[in-house]
Motif scaffolding. Sequence first.
Motif, mmCIF file in Angstrom:
data_model
loop_
_atom_site.group_PDB
_atom_site.id
_atom_site.type_symbol
_atom_site.label_atom_id
_atom_site.label_comp_id
_atom_site.label_asym_id
_atom_site.label_seq_id
_atom_site.Cartn_x
_atom_site.Cartn_y
_atom_site.Cartn_z
ATOM 1 N N ARG A 236 0.795 -0.919 0.509
ATOM 2 C CA ARG A 236 0.298 0.009 -0.223
ATOM 3 C C ARG A 236 0.898 1.315 0.043
ATOM 4 O O ARG A 236 0.730 2.106 -0.883
ATOM 5 C CB ARG A 236 -0.926 -0.068 1.634
ATOM 6 N N ILE A 237 2.141 1.219 0.863
ATOM 7 C CA ILE A 237 3.107 2.247 0.627
ATOM 8 C C ILE A 237 3.784 2.651 -0.452
ATOM 9 O O ILE A 237 3.696 3.718 -1.389
ATOM 10 C CB ILE A 237 4.028 2.653 1.590
ATOM 11 N N ARG A 238 4.451 0.896 -1.099
ATOM 12 C CA ARG A 238 4.632 1.606 -2.410
ATOM 13 C C ARG A 238 4.401 2.442 -3.107
ATOM 14 O O ARG A 238 4.390 3.049 -4.366
ATOM 15 C CB ARG A 238 5.133 -0.011 -2.670
ATOM 16 N N LEU A 239 2.212 1.662 -3.266
ATOM 17 C CA LEU A 239 1.685 2.106 -5.024
ATOM 18 C C LEU A 239 1.146 3.726 -4.372
ATOM 19 O O LEU A 239 1.434 4.265 -5.534
ATOM 20 C CB LEU A 239 0.319 1.531 -4.804
ATOM 21 N N ALA A 240 1.462 3.663 -3.254
ATOM 22 C CA ALA A 240 0.656 5.127 -2.843
ATOM 23 C C ALA A 240 2.210 6.054 -3.296
ATOM 24 O O ALA A 240 1.883 7.890 -4.243
ATOM 25 C CB ALA A 240 0.461 5.253 -1.756
ATOM 26 N N LEU A 241 2.874 5.710 -3.586
ATOM 27 C CA LEU A 241 4.238 6.762 -3.798
ATOM 28 C C LEU A 241 3.953 6.111 -4.945
ATOM 29 O O LEU A 241 5.380 6.919 -5.581
ATOM 30 C CB LEU A 241 5.366 6.346 -2.801
ATOM 31 N N GLY A 242 3.867 4.961 -5.855
ATOM 32 C CA GLY A 242 4.221 4.700 -7.020
ATOM 33 C C GLY A 242 5.000 4.342 -7.752
ATOM 34 O O GLY A 242 5.314 4.763 -9.017
ATOM 35 N N MET A 243 5.861 3.740 -6.810
ATOM 36 C CA MET A 243 7.521 3.149 -7.612
ATOM 37 C C MET A 243 6.664 1.275 -7.555
ATOM 38 O O MET A 243 5.918 0.597 -6.914
ATOM 39 C CB MET A 243 7.666 2.999 -6.305
ATOM 40 N N SER A 244 7.709 0.875 -8.152
ATOM 41 C CA SER A 244 7.731 -0.547 -8.431
ATOM 42 C C SER A 244 8.620 -1.106 -7.158
ATOM 43 O O SER A 244 9.178 -0.862 -6.500
ATOM 44 C CB SER A 244 8.575 -1.059 -9.704
ATOM 45 N N ALA A 245 8.040 -2.409 -6.852
ATOM 46 C CA ALA A 245 8.564 -3.422 -6.454
ATOM 47 C C ALA A 245 10.289 -2.971 -5.810
ATOM 48 O O ALA A 245 10.612 -2.924 -4.650
ATOM 49 C CB ALA A 245 8.254 -4.616 -6.009
ATOM 50 N N ALA A 246 11.065 -3.382 -7.180
ATOM 51 C CA ALA A 246 12.092 -3.343 -7.366
ATOM 52 C C ALA A 246 12.794 -2.183 -6.816
ATOM 53 O O ALA A 246 13.831 -1.715 -6.443
ATOM 54 C CB ALA A 246 12.664 -3.812 -8.340
ATOM 55 N N GLU A 247 11.906 -1.137 -7.094
ATOM 56 C CA GLU A 247 12.650 0.906 -7.103
ATOM 57 C C GLU A 247 12.646 0.810 -5.485
ATOM 58 O O GLU A 247 12.925 1.646 -5.155
ATOM 59 C CB GLU A 247 11.555 1.455 -8.084
ATOM 60 N N PHE A 248 11.496 0.798 -4.526
ATOM 61 C CA PHE A 248 10.983 0.688 -3.270
ATOM 62 C C PHE A 248 11.674 0.248 -2.640
ATOM 63 O O PHE A 248 12.049 0.645 -1.358
ATOM 64 C CB PHE A 248 9.544 0.211 -3.564
ATOM 65 N N ALA A 249 11.889 -1.522 -2.997
ATOM 66 C CA ALA A 249 12.873 -2.381 -2.389
ATOM 67 C C ALA A 249 14.480 -1.685 -1.642
ATOM 68 O O ALA A 249 15.010 -1.743 -1.039
ATOM 69 C CB ALA A 249 13.059 -4.074 -2.766
ATOM 70 N N ALA A 250 14.927 -0.764 -3.302
ATOM 71 C CA ALA A 250 16.128 -0.446 -2.749
ATOM 72 C C ALA A 250 16.612 0.545 -2.804
ATOM 73 O O ALA A 250 17.545 0.786 -1.929
ATOM 74 C CB ALA A 250 16.638 -1.099 -4.383
ATOM 75 N N LEU A 251 15.761 0.927 -2.668
ATOM 76 C CA LEU A 251 15.526 3.076 -2.648
ATOM 77 C C LEU A 251 15.677 3.268 -0.695
ATOM 78 O O LEU A 251 16.363 3.384 -0.202
ATOM 79 C CB LEU A 251 14.447 4.065 -3.168
ATOM 80 N N TYR A 252 14.728 2.217 0.127
ATOM 81 C CA TYR A 252 14.909 2.244 1.141
ATOM 82 C C TYR A 252 15.178 0.691 1.800
ATOM 83 O O TYR A 252 14.724 0.863 3.323
ATOM 84 C CB TYR A 252 12.923 2.140 2.449
ATOM 85 N N GLY A 253 16.380 -0.033 1.532
ATOM 86 C CA GLY A 253 16.540 -0.871 1.955
ATOM 87 C C GLY A 253 15.916 -1.670 2.547
ATOM 88 O O GLY A 253 16.312 -2.389 3.487
ATOM 89 N N TRP A 254 15.226 -2.136 1.889
ATOM 90 C CA TRP A 254 13.894 -3.511 2.325
ATOM 91 C C TRP A 254 14.313 -5.375 2.001
ATOM 92 O O TRP A 254 15.288 -5.410 1.101
ATOM 93 C CB TRP A 254 12.648 -3.222 1.619
ATOM 94 N N SER A 255 14.107 -5.349 3.002
ATOM 95 C CA SER A 255 14.568 -6.645 3.150
ATOM 96 C C SER A 255 13.513 -8.004 3.684
ATOM 97 O O SER A 255 12.800 -7.447 4.019
ATOM 98 C CB SER A 255 15.698 -7.312 4.149
ATOM 99 N N VAL A 256 13.317 -9.313 3.151
ATOM 100 C CA VAL A 256 12.101 -9.553 3.485
ATOM 101 C C VAL A 256 12.192 -11.200 4.457
ATOM 102 O O VAL A 256 13.173 -11.369 4.468
ATOM 103 C CB VAL A 256 12.196 -10.743 1.884
ATOM 104 N N SER A 257 11.357 -11.062 4.997
ATOM 105 C CA SER A 257 11.109 -12.555 5.549
ATOM 106 C C SER A 257 9.781 -13.347 5.540
ATOM 107 O O SER A 257 9.028 -12.947 5.572
ATOM 108 C CB SER A 257 11.324 -12.180 7.522
ATOM 109 N N LEU A 258 10.464 -14.417 4.748
ATOM 110 C CA LEU A 258 9.173 -15.777 4.575
ATOM 111 C C LEU A 258 9.169 -16.533 5.772
ATOM 112 O O LEU A 258 10.801 -16.931 5.277
ATOM 113 C CB LEU A 258 8.935 -15.797 3.374
ATOM 114 N N ARG A 259 8.099 -16.492 6.589
ATOM 115 C CA ARG A 259 8.093 -17.985 7.524
ATOM 116 C C ARG A 259 7.168 -18.742 6.799
ATOM 117 O O ARG A 259 5.927 -18.489 7.346
ATOM 118 C CB ARG A 259 7.607 -16.800 8.944
ATOM 119 N N GLY A 260 7.457 -19.783 6.525
ATOM 120 C CA GLY A 260 6.817 -20.344 5.333
ATOM 121 C C GLY A 260 5.381 -20.328 4.656
ATOM 122 O O GLY A 260 5.942 -19.318 4.287
#
Length: 177
Positions: free
Chosen positions: A117-141
Amino acid sequence: MANPNKVKGTAWESAIRDYLNAFLGLVDAHGKFFDPMSGANVRRAAQEGARDVGDIHCAPFVLEAKNTKSPAVPTWLRQAEVEARHAGFPFGVAVRKVRGSAVPMGRVHVSVRTWTRIRLALGMSAAEFAALYGWSVSLRGLDTSRWYLTTTLRDFAHLVGDYRRNVPVAGVTRAVR
């Protein structure tokens, strides 16, 4: 004598608030608000009992601050999202203290849904948003309700500033964004 865990939690909440206010340029060198009545100011919320409204209000985010040894991020995120709804804010996030590290290195956690929702409000692609703000993913099962993304408080502060400059936020005037 005060509960030592409550004292640690309050100190962490205050440290987050003070860091974000300084980073966003809302206070002077002494920590005094430039405009005490501004909706842009980051504030610790008053305790509300059963309809808790979160620990820190940083429009458009409600922050649930955690200073614990053992993480329970999916539970914290559910709590933060409920409290954001109670407070009338669109986004709830959890901020965990990293022992032995400075405040900007605290970890900010968001659910996949909130991140999107934040990414879409900023109009960014997932890759751009992840790279710009340093997001890492935790997948639990396989249970997607337990998946979340994490960044530092410093990168989150950049996100808050960018969000406020680019997306209309209720109660935050354009002049202070």
